[in-house]
Design an enzyme around this catalytic site. Structure first.
Site, PDB file in Angstrom:
ATOM      1  N   HIS A 215       0.812  -1.220   0.000  1.00 43.24           N
ATOM      2  CA  HIS A 215       0.000   0.000   0.000  1.00 43.24           C
ATOM      3  C   HIS A 215       0.844   1.268   0.000  1.00 43.24           C
ATOM      4  O   HIS A 215       0.336   2.354  -0.255  1.00 43.24           O
ATOM      5  CB  HIS A 215      -1.001   0.004   1.166  1.00 43.24           C
ATOM      6  CG  HIS A 215      -0.428   0.360   2.494  1.00 43.24           C
ATOM      7  ND1 HIS A 215      -0.159  -0.586   3.463  1.00 43.24           N
ATOM      8  CD2 HIS A 215      -0.082   1.549   3.037  1.00 43.24           C
ATOM      9  CE1 HIS A 215       0.330   0.021   4.530  1.00 43.24           C
ATOM     10  NE2 HIS A 215       0.378   1.309   4.302  1.00 43.24           N
TER      11      HIS A 215
ATOM     12  N   ASP B 261      -0.475  -7.558   1.677  1.00 45.19           N
ATOM     13  CA  ASP B 261       0.084  -6.197   1.663  1.00 45.19           C
ATOM     14  C   ASP B 261       1.592  -6.271   1.815  1.00 45.19           C
ATOM     15  O   ASP B 261       2.149  -6.023   2.881  1.00 45.19           O
ATOM     16  CB  ASP B 261      -0.565  -5.389   2.793  1.00 45.19           C
ATOM     17  CG  ASP B 261      -0.199  -3.915   2.747  1.00 45.19           C
ATOM     18  OD1 ASP B 261       0.379  -3.478   1.733  1.00 45.19           O
ATOM     19  OD2 ASP B 261      -0.513  -3.214   3.726  1.00 45.19           O
TER      20      ASP B 261
ATOM     21  N   SER C  77       4.383   2.478   8.076  1.00 47.42           N
ATOM     22  CA  SER C  77       4.010   1.433   7.130  1.00 47.42           C
ATOM     23  C   SER C  77       5.224   0.824   6.457  1.00 47.42           C
ATOM     24  O   SER C  77       6.163   1.524   6.091  1.00 47.42           O
ATOM     25  CB  SER C  77       3.118   2.013   6.035  1.00 47.42           C
ATOM     26  OG  SER C  77       1.859   2.328   6.520  1.00 47.42           O
TER      27      SER C  77
END
Length: 250
Positions: free
Chosen positions: A60, A106, A203
């Site tokens: 992502h 992901d 992230s």
């Protein structure tokens, strides 16, 4: 119902991140596998150096800039200070997992141009062949790290932050998340205290257990570090074969 925030927000003006909450300064250069992925001069995501020419991160992280290469900064403790250990590379290829659907799978590999030798590479034993833990038991104590915002005002951490993470059972995590699907290729964790955990600028950074990479920061809830919506990581043992195939065949 539960509310999922994809934990990196990239805007047209640059990268807006959020923070590891309740963390502490990492010992400088104690995590030489940590990468800062930057777009247009701003930190956007973390990453994990898995081979001299590959960085692992979250799929992502790439979404809004499908054709724009990342700048990968390795060997740094501070994002802003000039440090003799810091080296900068450019990604030449992004390889998101083919089954990434905005939620599951992901994970992404970034191939970097590696003409320069990472001088500290002889000192780290972090090649992917040796580092993926297959067994993540509930109650295991791990760490995640990143340079995300340390306040609610888009102030990036001056130095690398890290925070302790306790692994949750799948059953407990699914119960807390409710309608949000927690798959077998995910692993969940919470901080020891309320409001400890990762947030958006983190992230793609690693979940490290007993010195081995076990996960990649994926998503959390509306409020970072809230144990009612535990932090969710991509479980690396589920993607070991894919990782090895990609880095050996490209």
């Amino acid at each position: 119902g539960s509310f999922v925030v994809v934990v990196t927000t990239l805007s047209a003006s640059g990268v807006e991140g959020s923070h590891i909450v309740g963390g502490r300064d990492a010992v400088p250069h104690s995590r030489p596998y940590m990468a800062s992925l930057q777009l247009r001069g701003r930190h956007g995501c973390g990453g994990l150096l898995v081979r001299e020419d590959y960085v692992l991160t979250a799929a992502h992280c790439q979404q809004p800039y499908l054709n724009e290469p990342f700048t990968v900064v390795l060997g740094g403790d501070s994002l802003t200070a000039s440090e003799p250990t810091k080296q900068t590379f450019t990604t030449v290829r992004s390889i998101p997992h083919p089954n990434y659907d905005g939620h599951a799978n992901d994970i992404m590999l970034l191939k970097v141009r590696s003409k320069k030798k990472h001088f500290y590479f002889n000192n780290i034993d972090f090649y992917i062949l040796k580092v993926i833990l297959d067994c993540l038991l509930a109650g295991r104590n791990c760490i995640t790290a990143g340079w995300g915002d340390i306040g609610d005002n888009n102030t990036l951490a001056n130095r690398l932050q890290e925070v302790n993470v306790t692994i949750l059972s799948q059953r407990s995590c699914r119960g807390r998340w409710g309608a949000v699907p927690i798959t077998r290729s995910m692993v969940c964790g919470t901080g020891a205290d309320n409001l400890q955990g990762f947030c958006s600028g983190d992230s793609g950074g690693p979940l490290v257990c007993d010195g081995a990479a076990a996960g990649v920061v994926s998503f959390s809830g509306r409020r970072c570090g809230d144990p009612r919506t535990p932090d969710v990581y991509t479980r690396l043992s589920s993607f070991r074969d894919w990782i090895l195939n990609e880095i050996n065949n490209n």
